[in-house]
Design a protein around this motif. Structure first.
Motif, PDB file in Angstrom:
ATOM      1  N   PRO A 194       0.875  -1.547   0.032  1.00 49.76           N
ATOM      2  CA  PRO A 194      -0.404   0.022  -0.270  1.00 49.76           C
ATOM      3  C   PRO A 194       1.097   1.090  -0.396  1.00 49.76           C
ATOM      4  O   PRO A 194       1.939   1.627   0.836  1.00 49.76           O
ATOM      5  CB  PRO A 194      -0.889  -0.539   1.095  1.00 49.76           C
ATOM      6  CG  PRO A 194      -0.044  -1.010   2.475  1.00 49.76           C
ATOM      7  CD  PRO A 194       0.652  -2.284   1.285  1.00 49.76           C
ATOM      8  N   ASP A 195       0.989   1.957  -0.804  1.00 51.22           N
ATOM      9  CA  ASP A 195       1.654   4.045  -1.366  1.00 51.22           C
ATOM     10  C   ASP A 195       0.672   4.640  -1.334  1.00 51.22           C
ATOM     11  O   ASP A 195      -0.251   5.144  -2.173  1.00 51.22           O
ATOM     12  CB  ASP A 195       1.759   3.168  -2.337  1.00 51.22           C
ATOM     13  CG  ASP A 195       3.060   4.414  -2.560  1.00 51.22           C
ATOM     14  OD1 ASP A 195       3.005   5.460  -1.771  1.00 51.22           O
ATOM     15  OD2 ASP A 195       3.877   4.573  -3.564  1.00 51.22           O
ATOM     16  N   PRO A 196       0.945   5.180   0.081  1.00 48.14           N
ATOM     17  CA  PRO A 196       1.173   5.453   1.198  1.00 48.14           C
ATOM     18  C   PRO A 196       0.856   4.254   1.855  1.00 48.14           C
ATOM     19  O   PRO A 196      -0.638   4.029   1.722  1.00 48.14           O
ATOM     20  CB  PRO A 196       0.941   6.893   1.792  1.00 48.14           C
ATOM     21  CG  PRO A 196      -0.141   7.449   1.094  1.00 48.14           C
ATOM     22  CD  PRO A 196      -0.287   6.570  -0.030  1.00 48.14           C
ATOM     23  N   PRO A 197       1.504   3.849   2.748  1.00 48.75           N
ATOM     24  CA  PRO A 197       2.708   3.905   4.021  1.00 48.75           C
ATOM     25  C   PRO A 197       4.247   3.000   3.242  1.00 48.75           C
ATOM     26  O   PRO A 197       5.503   4.106   3.119  1.00 48.75           O
ATOM     27  CB  PRO A 197       2.673   4.096   5.074  1.00 48.75           C
ATOM     28  CG  PRO A 197       2.022   2.747   5.130  1.00 48.75           C
ATOM     29  CD  PRO A 197       1.004   2.913   4.034  1.00 48.75           C
ATOM     30  N   GLY A 198       3.590   2.684   2.425  1.00 47.90           N
ATOM     31  CA  GLY A 198       4.630   2.006   1.773  1.00 47.90           C
ATOM     32  C   GLY A 198       5.058   2.170   0.782  1.00 47.90           C
ATOM     33  O   GLY A 198       4.378   3.197  -0.198  1.00 47.90           O
ATOM     34  N   LYS A 199       6.301   1.536   0.548  1.00 46.39           N
ATOM     35  CA  LYS A 199       6.953   1.672  -0.525  1.00 46.39           C
ATOM     36  C   LYS A 199       8.270   1.208  -0.926  1.00 46.39           C
ATOM     37  O   LYS A 199       9.136   0.222  -0.592  1.00 46.39           O
ATOM     38  CB  LYS A 199       7.625   3.298  -0.543  1.00 46.39           C
ATOM     39  CG  LYS A 199       8.222   3.989  -2.624  1.00 46.39           C
ATOM     40  CD  LYS A 199       8.377   5.077  -2.799  1.00 46.39           C
ATOM     41  CE  LYS A 199       8.865   5.381  -3.969  1.00 46.39           C
ATOM     42  NZ  LYS A 199       9.476   6.543  -4.083  1.00 46.39           N
ATOM     43  N   ILE A 200       8.506   0.483  -2.352  1.00 48.01           N
ATOM     44  CA  ILE A 200       9.084  -0.062  -2.928  1.00 48.01           C
ATOM     45  C   ILE A 200      10.767   0.498  -3.213  1.00 48.01           C
ATOM     46  O   ILE A 200      10.541   1.378  -4.161  1.00 48.01           O
ATOM     47  CB  ILE A 200       9.000  -1.758  -4.061  1.00 48.01           C
ATOM     48  CG1 ILE A 200       8.463  -2.203  -3.550  1.00 48.01           C
ATOM     49  CG2 ILE A 200      10.455  -2.601  -4.494  1.00 48.01           C
ATOM     50  CD1 ILE A 200       7.218  -2.950  -4.620  1.00 48.01           C
ATOM     51  N   VAL A 201      11.184   0.389  -2.148  1.00 48.67           N
ATOM     52  CA  VAL A 201      12.662   1.440  -2.333  1.00 48.67           C
ATOM     53  C   VAL A 201      13.482   1.035  -4.181  1.00 48.67           C
ATOM     54  O   VAL A 201      13.853   2.155  -4.775  1.00 48.67           O
ATOM     55  CB  VAL A 201      13.285   2.026  -1.352  1.00 48.67           C
ATOM     56  CG1 VAL A 201      14.240   3.119  -2.067  1.00 48.67           C
ATOM     57  CG2 VAL A 201      12.253   2.116  -0.773  1.00 48.67           C
ATOM     58  N   SER A 202      14.138   0.084  -3.933  1.00 51.50           N
ATOM     59  CA  SER A 202      15.330  -0.523  -4.721  1.00 51.50           C
ATOM     60  C   SER A 202      15.112  -1.507  -5.186  1.00 51.50           C
ATOM     61  O   SER A 202      14.096  -2.662  -4.664  1.00 51.50           O
ATOM     62  CB  SER A 202      16.226   0.005  -4.344  1.00 51.50           C
ATOM     63  OG  SER A 202      16.360  -1.027  -3.459  1.00 51.50           O
ATOM     64  N   GLY A 203      15.465  -2.166  -5.890  1.00 56.62           N
ATOM     65  CA  GLY A 203      16.124  -3.925  -6.372  1.00 56.62           C
ATOM     66  C   GLY A 203      14.824  -4.418  -7.768  1.00 56.62           C
ATOM     67  O   GLY A 203      14.180  -2.531  -8.227  1.00 56.62           O
ATOM     68  N   SER A 204      14.641  -5.373  -7.737  1.00 57.25           N
ATOM     69  CA  SER A 204      14.360  -5.721  -9.163  1.00 57.25           C
ATOM     70  C   SER A 204      13.697  -6.786  -8.964  1.00 57.25           C
ATOM     71  O   SER A 204      14.323  -7.509  -7.850  1.00 57.25           O
ATOM     72  CB  SER A 204      15.483  -6.143 -10.416  1.00 57.25           C
ATOM     73  OG  SER A 204      16.105  -6.565  -9.318  1.00 57.25           O
ATOM     74  N   VAL A 205      12.355  -6.958  -9.665  1.00 60.06           N
ATOM     75  CA  VAL A 205      11.503  -8.205  -9.588  1.00 60.06           C
ATOM     76  C   VAL A 205      11.750  -9.476 -10.839  1.00 60.06           C
ATOM     77  O   VAL A 205      10.532  -8.925 -11.658  1.00 60.06           O
ATOM     78  CB  VAL A 205      10.605  -8.994  -8.638  1.00 60.06           C
ATOM     79  CG1 VAL A 205      10.090  -9.603  -8.892  1.00 60.06           C
ATOM     80  CG2 VAL A 205      10.950  -7.869  -7.307  1.00 60.06           C
ATOM     81  N   TYR A 206      12.455  -9.692 -11.539  1.00 58.20           N
ATOM     82  CA  TYR A 206      12.323 -10.344 -13.003  1.00 58.20           C
ATOM     83  C   TYR A 206      11.705 -11.494 -12.648  1.00 58.20           C
ATOM     84  O   TYR A 206      11.940 -12.625 -12.248  1.00 58.20           O
ATOM     85  CB  TYR A 206      14.217 -11.143 -12.787  1.00 58.20           C
ATOM     86  CG  TYR A 206      14.482  -9.942 -13.681  1.00 58.20           C
ATOM     87  CD1 TYR A 206      14.535  -9.016 -14.697  1.00 58.20           C
ATOM     88  CD2 TYR A 206      15.842  -8.772 -13.038  1.00 58.20           C
ATOM     89  CE1 TYR A 206      15.276  -7.770 -15.155  1.00 58.20           C
ATOM     90  CE2 TYR A 206      16.351  -8.182 -12.981  1.00 58.20           C
ATOM     91  CZ  TYR A 206      16.289  -7.423 -14.310  1.00 58.20           C
ATOM     92  OH  TYR A 206      16.532  -6.273 -14.418  1.00 58.20           O
ATOM     93  N   LEU A 207      10.122 -11.950 -13.405  1.00 53.53           N
ATOM     94  CA  LEU A 207       9.424 -12.527 -14.190  1.00 53.53           C
ATOM     95  C   LEU A 207       9.817 -13.491 -15.609  1.00 53.53           C
ATOM     96  O   LEU A 207       9.982 -12.116 -16.874  1.00 53.53           O
ATOM     97  CB  LEU A 207       8.381 -12.761 -13.690  1.00 53.53           C
ATOM     98  CG  LEU A 207       7.141 -13.894 -14.355  1.00 53.53           C
ATOM     99  CD1 LEU A 207       7.404 -14.901 -13.395  1.00 53.53           C
ATOM    100  CD2 LEU A 207       6.310 -12.942 -13.874  1.00 53.53           C
ATOM    101  N   ASP A 208      10.588 -14.229 -15.419  1.00 52.60           N
ATOM    102  CA  ASP A 208      11.345 -14.845 -16.878  1.00 52.60           C
ATOM    103  C   ASP A 208      12.211 -13.337 -17.413  1.00 52.60           C
ATOM    104  O   ASP A 208      13.241 -12.873 -16.256  1.00 52.60           O
ATOM    105  CB  ASP A 208      10.495 -14.902 -18.253  1.00 52.60           C
ATOM    106  CG  ASP A 208       9.591 -16.374 -17.453  1.00 52.60           C
ATOM    107  OD1 ASP A 208      10.023 -17.135 -17.031  1.00 52.60           O
ATOM    108  OD2 ASP A 208       8.102 -16.254 -18.223  1.00 52.60           O
ATOM    109  N   LYS A 209      12.374 -12.468 -18.441  1.00 47.80           N
ATOM    110  CA  LYS A 209      13.166 -11.887 -18.269  1.00 47.80           C
ATOM    111  C   LYS A 209      12.796 -10.137 -18.144  1.00 47.80           C
ATOM    112  O   LYS A 209      13.544  -8.996 -18.676  1.00 47.80           O
ATOM    113  CB  LYS A 209      13.921 -11.320 -19.968  1.00 47.80           C
ATOM    114  CG  LYS A 209      14.701 -13.622 -20.148  1.00 47.80           C
ATOM    115  CD  LYS A 209      15.145 -13.258 -21.551  1.00 47.80           C
ATOM    116  CE  LYS A 209      16.421 -14.171 -21.882  1.00 47.80           C
ATOM    117  NZ  LYS A 209      16.086 -14.096 -23.088  1.00 47.80           N
TER     118      LYS A 209
END
Length: 333
Positions: free
Chosen positions: A60-75
């Motif tokens: 839930p944004d706010p208050p949450g946030k994915i700040v960095s990184g990656s999530v690869y599904l296949d490519k």
């Protein structure tokens, strides 16, 4: 070599609250391969569910946030998808069985409507075909008299049946990955076993990958071939089920193992607990987050976060005890 179907790299998720920034997930990385079941375990509040929700882009944004990184599904990196494109992924390629089916199912719609809704959203079929498939799905998750159950509402079903309905919705579009977030919580032991057997059965029939999120190491024993041990927003140990159960190497994993009830003990003994409390993720420690609760903590443990050591192939441990300069300790189990 088989390529991972899901690759999480340096995933960092934070919650911006009035008290400060809660660093719920702090640079988590792991891979999921086609057709395998992986257990993500750790005590409450360690970031397991937030990791699952981050993969689904449901923070839930706010208050949450994915700040960095990656999530690869296949490519493809899911974190770069628009919300519209992500809606096509949820339920279709990655599904989630949520922790509490009573709050996840809509109380004002019938079971059949809620299963059909997923089918009509992602597949080009008629309402009649969707109803027929909904009945088949209920039969697949071992619900008796599916023709009758399809017309019932969530409050008319038991906890175990509601969790089976959630499983039916999750598998309705033959997803590549199923994330099961504490699917046995609040169920009695007999129903827990049935739900775990159901997940095993679905994995075999659909060849979907399963990420089983739980605080109970005993729950993952019969289903998962690989285990990730999480603590304070970090992966502390990773290995096959045999490596984690027969040769755990992180003091935190030792503590979790000692807390598992054993039915073959000759003498009755109190269950062991891990003394102390997890660190405050508003201001996590610079070193190992488990140092304050660890009987083997050294000076460096409080000063510097340990890297991953790999004492055996596929067995990774974030602990300074694995360093060649560290003293040898007798494993506490």
């Amino acid at each position: 070599m088989t390529k991972p179907i899901l690759k999480v790299e340096n995933l960092t998720t934070q919650f911006f609250t009035y008290a400060g920034v809660v660093q719920a997930v702090r640079g988590v990385s792991f891979e999921i391969y086609p057709g395998e079941a992986v257990g993500l375990v750790g005590e409450s509040g360690c970031g397991k569910s937030v990791t699952g929700l981050s993969i689904m882009r449901l923070i839930p944004d706010p208050p949450g946030k994915i700040v960095s990184g990656s999530v690869y599904l296949d490519k493809e990196n899911l974190l770069e998808f628009s919300e519209k494109k992500m809606r096509n992924v949820r339920g279709n390629e990655i599904s989630m069985i949520f922790q509490d089916p009573m709050t996840s199912l809509n109380p004002v719609f019938s079971i059949g409507y809620q299963i059909m809704e997923m089918l009509l959203l992602h597949q080009k079929i008629t309402k009649k075909q969707a109803k027929e498939k909904a009945i088949k799905l209920l039969n697949m998750v071992h619900i008796k008299s599916p023709e009758e159950v399809i017309n019932r509402y969530p409050h008319q079903l038991s906890g175990g049946m509601r969790q089976r309905v959630m499983a039916a919705i999750a598998i309705s579009c033959d997803p590549k990955i199923i994330i099961a977030d504490e699917p046995t919580t609040s169920l009695d032991v007999t129903i827990q076993a049935q739900i775990l057997n159901l997940l095993t059965d679905l994995k075999t029939k659909l060849n979907s990958s399963i990420v089983l999120i739980t605080h109970n190491l005993a729950v993952v024993a019969g289903l998962c071939s690989r285990v990730l041990v999480m603590y304070a927003g970090l992966i502390m140990e990773e290995g096959t089920d045999m490596q984690i159960y027969n040769d755990p190497m992180h003091p935190y994993t030792w503590g979790l193992m000692k807390a598992v009830p054993k039915i073959n003990e000759e003498e009755k003994e109190r269950l062991m607990t891990i003394p102390g409390l997890p660190p405050d993720l508003l201001s996590p420690p610079e070193g190992c987050p488990f140092a304050l609760r660890c009987d083997y903590a050294m000076k460096i443990c409080f000063e510097k976060k340990p890297p991953f050591f790999e004492p055996k192939e596929g067995h990774k441990v974030a602990c300074w005890l694995m360093d060649s300069r560290a003293p040898r300790v007798k494993r506490s189990m």
